[in-house]
Design a protein around this motif. Structure first.
Motif: not given
Length: 392
Positions: A32-42, A216-222
């Protein structure tokens, strides 16, 4: 008595839950709408299944001894993992003594080094390794944790991963880990929503209950740094797997930047002692979280844990049911364990690898005594339809 030898290795696949716990019906909290490395794509943001998180299915490895006992284990890997086991790894196992697990692991790893090292090949090696430990326990009529040196505490204590830490608190768990719902592509509004959910859960559970965020691997350092600093107000205990697993330099920077007392954790998607050596020597995290079904099995987890112990780091394996329970109960640097709340609404305790395993233990009031049964102490559910795609 002569030591039994291994006569047959078999690999099966099965769909619907089991070790591939993302293979769930629609409406489950885990999708259910969990942030992932693919979340950059709507188009891939709402459901992790849309980009294929559930495509692999569960891999089941069976290993039979000349004395008649059959050991088995489950991990993720599906048809790809089954092919690797049947067509490549089996040659290093069949004909060997059931006790020669270290030798078999070394040959499987080095024999597949030219295309392996991590990922699906290590999943397959892990599955074989766990089945070997299960088999040895059955041959010796002892639980695996006895083979690993015996328990160092009377019972396990757990934190719960799921959408409702407030309910997990009522069930007796020591903490609750939330999935992060919004990643950097959702901007300031997404960050605000992440913090609002954390604030709401803190209000529900009070000050002393652990709250953590699984990113889950979804963020950048900032973004991860900003999230950690703003989450300090709400007593976030740790920020987990914030960055891609190969960004060791980013993890080291993040650990330097988080508020004092907040932990950085990762390792769920890391493999082998060499991968964890990078995390530990570069100061990337406070807790490593290897998945015993992905990192190389029990044989490799022993080495990873010893390495972590020398670096004063805790080892809290990623939720992997009985396969981690038997390890955690034997290690001083693994003081608690993870339990994945696999009920669709995270509102009750159900077996983690349901429906595939029978006799799978679950925590009661957040605690569990590891069953004193041979091997890992579980059975395959005969009602689950196993397929052997690459029989020899």
């Amino acid at each position: 008595m002569s030591t039994p030898t291994i006569t047959h290795v078999r690999a099966f696949t099965v769909r619907g839950g089991g070790a591939d716990y993302h293979d769930q019906d629609h409406g489950h909290w885990i999708d259910d709408h969990i942030a992932t490395p693919m979340s950059k794509y709507p188009e891939y943001r709402q459901s992790r299944q849309t980009f294929g998180l559930n495509v692999l299915g569960t891999l089941v490895v069976e290993i039979e001894a000349s004395s008649g006992e059959v050991g088995f284990a489950v991990t993720t890997g599906g048809d790809i993992g089954a092919w690797i086991v049947e067509k490549h790894l089996a040659r290093f196992v069949e004909g060997q003594k059931v006790t020669d697990i270290e030798k078999m692991w070394d040959q499987m790893f080095n024999g597949s080094l030219f295309y392996g090292r991590k990922g699906i090949v290590l999943n397959a090696i892990s599955g074989v390794d766990l089945a070997l430990w299960d088999l040895l326990g059955k041959v010796r009529q002892e639980p695996v944790y006895h083979l690993l040196g015996g328990a160092v505490r009377d019972e396990l204590q757990f934190y719960a991963t799921g959408a409702r830490p407030d309910l997990a608190q009522q069930m007796g768990f020591i903490g609750g880990k939330l999935p992060l719902h919004h990643g950097p592509a959702e901007g300031e509004e997404g960050l605000r929503k992440n913090l609002e959910l954390l604030a709401d859960m803190r209000q529900r559970v009070g000050d002393d209950f652990w709250l953590m965020y699984d990113c889950w691997m979804s963020l950048d350092v900032n973004y991860a740094t900003r999230l950690a600093q703003k989450a300090q107000e709400f007593g976030l205990k740790w920020i987990e797997e914030a960055l891609p697993p190969d960004d060791y330099w980013g993890y080291a920077e993040l650990r330097r930047n988080v508020p004092k007392g907040m932990l950085v954790t990762t390792g769920e998607h890391e493999a082998t002692r060499w991968g964890f050596r990078m995390l530990l020597e570069m100061g990337c995290c406070d807790i490593i979280q290897p998945d015993v079904g992905w990192c190389g099995g029990i044989t490799e987890l022993i080495k990873i844990s010893a390495l972590a112990d020398a670096h004063n780091a805790l080892v809290v394996p990623h939720g992997s049911s009985v396969y981690s329970y038997h390890f955690v109960i034997t290690r001083h640097n693994s003081p608690f364990a993870e339990f994945l709340m696999m009920a669709p609404q995270a509102d009750k305790v159900v077996p983690m690898f349901n429906p595939l395993l029978l006799d799978e233990p679950v925590p009661v009031n957040g605690r569990m005594k590891v069953p004193d049964r041979p091997g890992f102490g579980v059975r395959l559910n005969p009602d689950c339809a196993l397929t052997r795609p690459y029989s020899r």
